[in-house]
Design a protein around this motif. Structure first.
Motif, PDB file in Angstrom:
ATOM      1  N   GLU A 223       0.830  -1.214   0.000  1.00 51.75           N
ATOM      2  CA  GLU A 223       0.000   0.000   0.000  1.00 51.75           C
ATOM      3  C   GLU A 223       0.859   1.257   0.000  1.00 51.75           C
ATOM      4  OE1 GLU A 223      -2.978   0.267   2.948  1.00 51.75           O
ATOM      5  OE2 GLU A 223      -4.005  -1.598   2.395  1.00 51.75           O
ATOM      6  N   ILE A 224       1.966   1.205   0.761  1.00 53.65           N
ATOM      7  CA  ILE A 224       2.869   2.364   0.783  1.00 53.65           C
ATOM      8  C   ILE A 224       3.483   2.577  -0.602  1.00 53.65           C
ATOM      9  CG2 ILE A 224       5.011   3.282   1.753  1.00 53.65           C
ATOM     10  CD1 ILE A 224       4.365   1.811   4.339  1.00 53.65           C
ATOM     11  N   LEU A 225       3.925   1.482  -1.226  1.00 58.93           N
ATOM     12  CA  LEU A 225       4.494   1.582  -2.566  1.00 58.93           C
ATOM     13  C   LEU A 225       3.467   2.084  -3.565  1.00 58.93           C
ATOM     14  CD1 LEU A 225       6.635  -1.704  -2.722  1.00 58.93           C
ATOM     15  CD2 LEU A 225       7.458   0.661  -2.525  1.00 58.93           C
ATOM     16  N   GLU A 226       2.219   1.615  -3.401  1.00 61.22           N
ATOM     17  CA  GLU A 226       1.141   2.074  -4.273  1.00 61.22           C
ATOM     18  C   GLU A 226       0.910   3.568  -4.100  1.00 61.22           C
ATOM     19  OE1 GLU A 226      -3.095   1.113  -3.447  1.00 61.22           O
ATOM     20  OE2 GLU A 226      -2.902  -0.102  -5.266  1.00 61.22           O
ATOM     21  N   ASP A 227       0.958   4.023  -2.858  1.00 63.22           N
ATOM     22  CA  ASP A 227       0.755   5.440  -2.547  1.00 63.22           C
ATOM     23  C   ASP A 227       1.885   6.288  -3.147  1.00 63.22           C
ATOM     24  OD1 ASP A 227       1.220   7.908  -0.635  1.00 63.22           O
ATOM     25  OD2 ASP A 227      -0.868   7.289  -0.362  1.00 63.22           O
ATOM     26  N   VAL A 228       3.128   5.783  -2.962  1.00 62.88           N
ATOM     27  CA  VAL A 228       4.295   6.506  -3.500  1.00 62.88           C
ATOM     28  C   VAL A 228       4.243   6.556  -5.024  1.00 62.88           C
ATOM     29  CG1 VAL A 228       6.808   6.431  -3.768  1.00 62.88           C
ATOM     30  CG2 VAL A 228       5.780   6.031  -1.520  1.00 62.88           C
ATOM     31  N   ALA A 229       3.906   5.431  -5.657  1.00 63.88           N
ATOM     32  CA  ALA A 229       3.818   5.381  -7.114  1.00 63.88           C
ATOM     33  C   ALA A 229       2.762   6.351  -7.633  1.00 63.88           C
ATOM     34  CB  ALA A 229       3.516   3.964  -7.571  1.00 63.88           C
ATOM     35  N   PHE A 230       1.628   6.391  -6.922  1.00 64.22           N
ATOM     36  CA  PHE A 230       0.557   7.319  -7.306  1.00 64.22           C
ATOM     37  C   PHE A 230       1.033   8.766  -7.207  1.00 64.22           C
ATOM     38  CE2 PHE A 230      -3.037  10.011  -6.045  1.00 64.22           C
ATOM     39  CZ  PHE A 230      -3.895   9.813  -7.117  1.00 64.22           C
ATOM     40  N   SER A 231       1.758   9.090  -6.139  1.00 62.50           N
ATOM     41  CA  SER A 231       2.255  10.458  -5.946  1.00 62.50           C
ATOM     42  C   SER A 231       3.274  10.841  -7.015  1.00 62.50           C
ATOM     43  CB  SER A 231       2.884  10.603  -4.562  1.00 62.50           C
ATOM     44  OG  SER A 231       1.926  10.387  -3.546  1.00 62.50           O
ATOM     45  N   VAL A 232       4.159   9.882  -7.334  1.00 60.41           N
ATOM     46  CA  VAL A 232       5.156  10.154  -8.385  1.00 60.41           C
ATOM     47  C   VAL A 232       4.461  10.385  -9.720  1.00 60.41           C
ATOM     48  CG1 VAL A 232       7.036   9.137  -9.748  1.00 60.41           C
ATOM     49  CG2 VAL A 232       7.016   8.889  -7.256  1.00 60.41           C
ATOM     50  N   PHE A 233       3.468   9.544 -10.008  1.00 61.87           N
ATOM     51  CA  PHE A 233       2.752   9.674 -11.271  1.00 61.87           C
ATOM     52  C   PHE A 233       2.042  11.026 -11.372  1.00 61.87           C
ATOM     53  CE2 PHE A 233      -1.324   9.250 -13.526  1.00 61.87           C
ATOM     54  CZ  PHE A 233      -0.846   8.974 -14.806  1.00 61.87           C
ATOM     55  N   THR A 234       1.310  11.402 -10.330  1.00 57.96           N
ATOM     56  CA  THR A 234       0.577  12.673 -10.360  1.00 57.96           C
ATOM     57  C   THR A 234       1.537  13.862 -10.388  1.00 57.96           C
ATOM     58  OG1 THR A 234       0.380  12.542  -7.934  1.00 57.96           O
ATOM     59  CG2 THR A 234      -1.490  11.799  -9.246  1.00 57.96           C
ATOM     60  N   SER A 235       2.661  13.743  -9.667  1.00 58.81           N
ATOM     61  CA  SER A 235       3.660  14.832  -9.688  1.00 58.81           C
ATOM     62  C   SER A 235       4.224  15.010 -11.091  1.00 58.81           C
ATOM     63  CB  SER A 235       4.794  14.521  -8.712  1.00 58.81           C
ATOM     64  OG  SER A 235       4.333  14.482  -7.386  1.00 58.81           O
ATOM     65  N   ALA A 236       4.494  13.877 -11.771  1.00 59.36           N
ATOM     66  CA  ALA A 236       5.023  13.937 -13.136  1.00 59.36           C
ATOM     67  C   ALA A 236       4.007  14.552 -14.088  1.00 59.36           C
ATOM     68  CB  ALA A 236       5.413  12.538 -13.603  1.00 59.36           C
ATOM     69  N   VAL A 237       2.744  14.156 -13.946  1.00 62.09           N
ATOM     70  CA  VAL A 237       1.692  14.687 -14.824  1.00 62.09           C
ATOM     71  C   VAL A 237       1.530  16.191 -14.615  1.00 62.09           C
ATOM     72  CG1 VAL A 237      -0.779  14.651 -15.329  1.00 62.09           C
ATOM     73  CG2 VAL A 237       0.465  12.504 -14.996  1.00 62.09           C
ATOM     74  N   ILE A 238       1.458  16.608 -13.356  1.00 59.12           N
ATOM     75  CA  ILE A 238       1.286  18.034 -13.055  1.00 59.12           C
ATOM     76  C   ILE A 238       2.506  18.832 -13.540  1.00 59.12           C
ATOM     77  CG2 ILE A 238       1.109  19.729 -11.194  1.00 59.12           C
ATOM     78  CD1 ILE A 238      -0.497  17.611  -9.635  1.00 59.12           C
ATOM     79  N   SER A 239       3.720  18.301 -13.300  1.00 57.54           N
ATOM     80  CA  SER A 239       4.942  18.999 -13.713  1.00 57.54           C
ATOM     81  C   SER A 239       4.993  19.166 -15.220  1.00 57.54           C
ATOM     82  CB  SER A 239       6.172  18.216 -13.233  1.00 57.54           C
ATOM     83  OG  SER A 239       6.217  18.139 -11.827  1.00 57.54           O
ATOM     84  N   GLU A 240       4.807  18.061 -15.941  1.00 60.39           N
ATOM     85  CA  GLU A 240       4.902  18.111 -17.396  1.00 60.39           C
ATOM     86  C   GLU A 240       3.797  18.970 -18.003  1.00 60.39           C
ATOM     87  OE1 GLU A 240       7.369  16.852 -19.384  1.00 60.39           O
ATOM     88  OE2 GLU A 240       8.330  16.548 -17.440  1.00 60.39           O
ATOM     89  N   THR A 241       2.600  18.906 -17.416  1.00 64.55           N
ATOM     90  CA  THR A 241       1.497  19.732 -17.918  1.00 64.55           C
ATOM     91  C   THR A 241       1.801  21.214 -17.729  1.00 64.55           C
ATOM     92  OG1 THR A 241      -0.094  17.986 -17.364  1.00 64.55           O
ATOM     93  CG2 THR A 241      -0.970  20.189 -17.729  1.00 64.55           C
ATOM     94  N   SER A 242       2.327  21.555 -16.573  1.00 70.32           N
ATOM     95  CA  SER A 242       2.663  22.953 -16.301  1.00 70.32           C
ATOM     96  C   SER A 242       3.779  23.438 -17.215  1.00 70.32           C
ATOM     97  CB  SER A 242       3.079  23.109 -14.832  1.00 70.32           C
ATOM     98  OG  SER A 242       3.369  24.454 -14.539  1.00 70.32           O
ATOM     99  N   ILE A 243       4.780  22.570 -17.434  1.00 73.96           N
ATOM    100  CA  ILE A 243       5.889  22.926 -18.330  1.00 73.96           C
ATOM    101  C   ILE A 243       5.390  23.120 -19.753  1.00 73.96           C
ATOM    102  CG2 ILE A 243       8.005  22.034 -19.393  1.00 73.96           C
ATOM    103  CD1 ILE A 243       8.589  20.658 -16.695  1.00 73.96           C
ATOM    104  N   LEU A 244       4.547  22.206 -20.210  1.00 73.93           N
ATOM    105  CA  LEU A 244       3.998  22.291 -21.563  1.00 73.93           C
ATOM    106  C   LEU A 244       3.171  23.562 -21.746  1.00 73.93           C
ATOM    107  CD1 LEU A 244       3.551  20.964 -24.327  1.00 73.93           C
ATOM    108  CD2 LEU A 244       1.559  19.793 -23.342  1.00 73.93           C
ATOM    109  N   THR A 245       2.345  23.870 -20.755  1.00 73.04           N
ATOM    110  CA  THR A 245       1.529  25.095 -20.816  1.00 73.04           C
ATOM    111  C   THR A 245       2.415  26.334 -20.921  1.00 73.04           C
ATOM    112  OG1 THR A 245      -0.198  24.048 -19.467  1.00 73.04           O
ATOM    113  CG2 THR A 245      -0.217  26.457 -19.606  1.00 73.04           C
ATOM    114  N   SER A 246       3.452  26.361 -20.102  1.00 67.17           N
ATOM    115  CA  SER A 246       4.360  27.512 -20.101  1.00 67.17           C
ATOM    116  C   SER A 246       5.070  27.669 -21.440  1.00 67.17           C
ATOM    117  CB  SER A 246       5.394  27.353 -18.984  1.00 67.17           C
ATOM    118  OG  SER A 246       6.276  28.443 -18.955  1.00 67.17           O
ATOM    119  N   ARG A 247       5.539  26.557 -21.995  1.00 65.15           N
ATOM    120  CA  ARG A 247       6.265  26.620 -23.264  1.00 65.15           C
ATOM    121  C   ARG A 247       5.357  27.041 -24.417  1.00 65.15           C
ATOM    122  NH1 ARG A 247       9.350  20.969 -23.411  1.00 65.15           N
ATOM    123  NH2 ARG A 247       9.917  21.687 -25.510  1.00 65.15           N
ATOM    124  N   LYS A 248       4.105  26.592 -24.398  1.00 63.11           N
ATOM    125  CA  LYS A 248       3.165  26.999 -25.443  1.00 63.11           C
ATOM    126  C   LYS A 248       2.857  28.492 -25.352  1.00 63.11           C
ATOM    127  CE  LYS A 248       2.484  22.989 -27.425  1.00 63.11           C
ATOM    128  NZ  LYS A 248       2.891  22.753 -28.832  1.00 63.11           N
TER     129      LYS A 248
END
Length: 364
Positions: free
Chosen positions: A51-76
Motif C-alpha cells: 500500500e505504501i508503494l502504491e501510494d508513493v507510485a501514485f504520488s510520483v505519477f501525479t507529480s510527473a503529470v502536473i509537472s509536465e502539464t505545467s511545463i507544456l503550458t508555459s512553453r506553449k
C-alpha cells in the motif's frame, strides 16, 4: 538569439527528472503542513508495504503529470503571450490554465478511483464520496495547485533568466563589434598622419641632396611596409616596436639632425610584452611637434621599462612658445586604444620640466 533545447533549463532530461522528484517531495511536505493531524499520517507507516508503494507510485505519477502539464503550458504560452511584453495578461492566462489543468487532472484521478480502483463503489451508481474522501480530494486539489504554481514560478524564472542572459550576450556581442570597429578606425588614423609628415620631409631632402633623399626614401619604404603589416594588429611585441623605432629614428636624424637625442634602455624580459602598434612613433612625433629641437640644446627623449611591466617615454620640455594645432591623433589615439584593449590605462605627467607618458605593457 534563438533559443534551442540545450539552452533551456527545463529541456534537460536529467534536470526535469529532478524537477519531478522535487514535486514529489513537495507533495508530502505541503500535505503535512496543511493537515499534520490527518489520519493519513497516523497510519502511514503501519500500512502494508504494497500500500505504501502504491501510494508513493501514485504520488510520483501525479507529480510527473502536473509537472509536465505545467511545463507544456508555459512553453506553449511563450510563443504567443510573452512575459516581457504582456506580463499581466500572461500571469492571468497561465494561472487560469494551470488551475483548470489541476482540476481536470484531479477529476480524472477521482474517476479512475471511483470506477476502477473501488469495485464496490463502482457497482453502486448512486453512491457518493464520504466526508473524509471529499475532504481528502479537496486537500489533494490544494496540494496539486500549490505544486503547479511553484512549477509555474520556476518556469517563469527560468524563462526570464534565459532572456536576460541572451540579452546580455547580445549586448556584449554588440559592444565587442563596436569596440572592434572603433579600434580599427583608430588604427587607420595612423597611416595618413605618418605619410604626411615624412613625405613633406622627403620632398625637402630631394631638393637639397638627391642621394640623401634616395636613402631617405628607401628607409621610408621599409618602414612603411612594416607599418602596413603591423598597423592593423591590435598589439605587437615591444621588441618589434623598438625595431620599428630604430628605423624611424633614422628618418628623424636626417630630418632634425642633432636637435634630438634618444636614450633607450629596455630589459630583455620586457621586450616580449605587448603594446598597441606604432605607439612609440606617435609619442616621439608628439614630443617633436610640441618642443624645440636645436643642436645646442637638443630635445632629450628617454625610453625605459619599470618593474611594474610599464614602459616610460619621457622627454624634456622645451616649449615652442605658441599653440600648435593638434589633429587629436597622438595621445588621444593611444589612450583610446588602451581603453579598448585593457583595463590598465596610460599615465601622463607634466611637471614643468619633463613630459612623461607611462604605458602599460600587456601580456599575451
Amino acid at each position: 538569439m534563438e533559443k534551442t533545447k540545450k539552452d533551456l533549463f527545463l529541456n534537460n532530461t536529467g534536470k526535469r527528472v529532478l524537477f519531478i522528484l522535487f514535486a514529489f517531495i513537495l507533495t508530502y511536505i505541503v500535505s503535512y503542513i496543511i493537515d499534520p493531524y490527518a489520519p493519513y499520517w497516523g497510519t502511514f507507516f503501519t500500512r502494508p508495504a504494497w500500500e505504501i508503494l502504491e501510494d508513493v507510485a501514485f504520488s510520483v505519477f501525479t507529480s510527473a503529470v502536473i509537472s509536465e502539464t505545467s511545463i507544456l503550458t508555459s512553453r506553449k504560452l511563450n510563443k504567443c503571450i510573452i512575459w516581457t511584453e504582456k506580463p499581466l495578461k500572461r500571469l492571468i492566462v497561465e494561472t487560469t490554465l494551470n488551475m483548470l489543468m489541476v482540476l481536470l487532472i484531479n477529476l480524472l484521478l477521482t474517476f479512475v478511483y471511483v470506477h476502477c480502483a473501488d469495485s464496490d463503489r463502482a457497482a453502486s451508481v448512486n453512491s457518493i464520496l464520504s466526508i473524509e474522501e471529499t475532504k481528502g480530494m479537496i486537500h489533494w486539489i490544494v496540494v496539486s495547485a500549490a505544486i503547479a504554481f511553484m512549477i509555474m514560478g520556476i518556469n517563469t524564472g527560468d524563462y526570464l533568466i534565459l532572456n536576460w542572459k541572451n540579452a546580455a550576450i547580445k549586448a556584449a556581442e554588440y559592444n565587442q563589434a563596436a569596440m572592434e570597429a572603433e579600434l580599427q578606425s583608430l588604427k587607420l588614423q595612423i597611416d595618413p598622419h605618418f605619410v604626411f609628415n615624412n613625405l613633406s620631409v622627403l620632398s625637402e631632402l630631394i631638393l637639397e641632396d638627391q642621394q640623401l633623399g634616395y636613402d631617405y626614401a628607401e628607409n621610408f619604404t621599409k618602414i612603411y611596409r612594416y607599418m602596413l603589416v603591423n598597423s592593423r594588429k591590435d598589439v605587437i611585441p615591444l621588441e618589434d616596436e623598438l625595431k620599428f623605432l630604430d628605423a624611424y629614428m633614422f628618418l628623424i636624424k636626417h630630418r632634425i639632425g642633432d636637435g634630438v637625442e634618444f636614450n633607450i634602455s629596455v630589459s630583455k624580459d620586457a621586450k616580449f610584452l605587448l603594446l598597441p602598434p606604432m605607439t612609440l612613433q606617435l609619442l616621439v612625433e608628439n614630443a617633436l611637434k610640441h618642443n624645440r629641437t636645436t643642436k645646442k640644446d637638443p630635445l632629450v627623449i628617454w625610453i625605459f621599462n619599470t618593474d611594474q611591466h610599464e614602459l616610460v617615454v619621457k622627454n624634456t620640455l622645451m616649449r615652442i612658445g605658441k599653440n600648435i594645432d593638434s589633429s587629436g591623433i597622438g595621445l588621444k589615439n593611444i589612450d583610446r586604444r588602451y581603453r579598448l584593449l585593457s583595463e590598465r590605462q596610460l599615465k601622463i605627467n607634466d611637471d614643468g620640466h619633463c613630459f612623461t607618458v607611462t604605458l602599460p605593457l600587456l601580456k599575451v
